[in-house]
Design a protein around this motif. Structure first.
Motif, short mmCIF file in Angstrom:
data_model
loop_
_atom_site.label_atom_id
_atom_site.label_comp_id
_atom_site.label_asym_id
_atom_site.label_seq_id
_atom_site.Cartn_x
_atom_site.Cartn_y
_atom_site.Cartn_z
N VAL A 66 -5.93 4.57 -2.83
CA VAL A 66 -5.23 3.30 -2.74
C VAL A 66 -6.23 2.34 -2.63
N GLU A 67 -7.29 2.37 -1.74
CA GLU A 67 -8.41 1.77 -1.35
C GLU A 67 -9.05 1.22 -2.62
N ARG A 70 0.88 4.36 -2.75
CA ARG A 70 0.37 5.51 -2.49
C ARG A 70 1.71 6.48 -3.01
N GLU A 71 2.91 5.99 -2.97
CA GLU A 71 3.83 6.89 -3.56
C GLU A 71 3.56 7.04 -4.92
N VAL A 85 0.55 7.24 -6.46
CA VAL A 85 -0.66 7.92 -6.55
C VAL A 85 -0.33 9.54 -6.55
N VAL A 86 0.70 9.63 -5.73
CA VAL A 86 1.03 11.17 -5.10
C VAL A 86 2.37 11.66 -6.25
N THR A 96 -8.40 11.25 -0.16
CA THR A 96 -7.08 11.10 0.25
C THR A 96 -6.33 10.23 -0.56
N PRO A 97 -4.99 10.33 -0.65
CA PRO A 97 -4.19 9.33 -1.57
C PRO A 97 -4.53 8.09 -1.09
N ASP A 98 -4.58 7.73 0.42
CA ASP A 98 -4.69 6.58 0.93
C ASP A 98 -6.21 5.72 0.36
N ASN A 157 -14.24 3.83 -0.32
CA ASN A 157 -13.98 4.35 1.13
C ASN A 157 -15.57 4.30 1.68
N ASP A 174 0.65 -1.22 0.14
CA ASP A 174 -0.01 0.02 0.04
C ASP A 174 0.72 1.25 -0.08
N ARG A 175 2.12 0.92 0.70
CA ARG A 175 2.91 2.30 0.72
C ARG A 175 3.43 2.57 -0.59
#
Length: 218
Positions: A200-201, A10-11, A13-14, A195-197, A153, A6-7
């Motif tokens: 990721v979802e 996220r990298e 995505v942004v 959000t970026p998180d 989400n 996931d990390r």
């Protein structure tokens, strides 16, 4: 290939600058290897702007009282589909708000007429309906169904969809899979509170459900 964490997602995505350029180039490479350079065109008939829903981001929301609404007749939709077939398209997408006037029977009759009068594949995008409606339309000849999850989400989904349920949205998609539709989903990027998180979802949901089609847009 080792699954991404996931990390790591996220990298991406942004990502900006050179990293974003590398990501676009890699995506283009995968696209070329997977589907080539052909462009597939679809005819779209937006046949009703009436909607019972009040989704906060949508211009068709029921509380938008000043909107000039329209609703095509079944005959007008069939005529448009004949034109689409005559122009050489292979697929028509029939899309509308969640309009109660378009009952299960009316939509089924429309799909039957299109299938009888044209060689088109029929994709429907009519929102959440009972499984019995989806079954009736599939039996009438509908091939595909577009129903975006919009956001994976739960809290954000239910905040933006007053009176709606995230679980029901996924249950509708499950019914479509079970009935043999080719199922399209996807998410919206730029939603208030996203959000970026959360993105990721979205990617994880898309990965896990193996949709036949996926659209991601602003």
């Amino acid at each position: 290939m080792t699954p991404m964490t996931d990390r790591e997602l996220r990298e991406l995505v942004v990502a900006e600058g050179p990293t974003a350029a590398e990501l676009r180039a890699e995506a283009d490479r995968v696209r070329r290897e997977t589907v080539g350079d052909d462009v597939y065109l679809r005819g779209i008939v937006e046949f009703s702007s009436h909607c019972r829903c009040d989704c906060e981001y949508c211009g068709l929301r029921v509380s938008h009282r000043d909107l000039a609404r329209f609703r095509m007749t079944p005959a007008q939709v069939v005529t448009a589909c004949r034109d689409i077939a005559r122009f050489g398209f292979g697929t028509v997408v029939l899309q509308s708000g969640e309009d109660p006037w378009w009952t299960a029977r009316r939509v089924a009759d429309l799909v039957t007429a299109i299938k009888e009068e044209t060689p088109l594949a029929v994709t429907l995008s009519l929102g959440e309906r009972d499984t019995s409606d989806y079954r009736r339309w599939r039996e009438a000849g509908a091939d595909r169904y577009l129903l975006k999850h919009e956001t994976a989400n739960r809290e954000l989904y239910e905040r933006l969809h007053p009176g709606a349920s995230y679980d029901r949205r996924l249950a509708c998609q499950n019914a479509l899979f079970d009935l043999g539709y080719q199922v399209g989903s996807g998410c919206i990027v730029g939603l208030p509170g996203q959000t970026p998180d959360i993105l990721v979802e979205d990617l994880r949901l898309i990965e896990s459900r193996q949709y036949h089609m996926c659209g991601i847009g602003p």
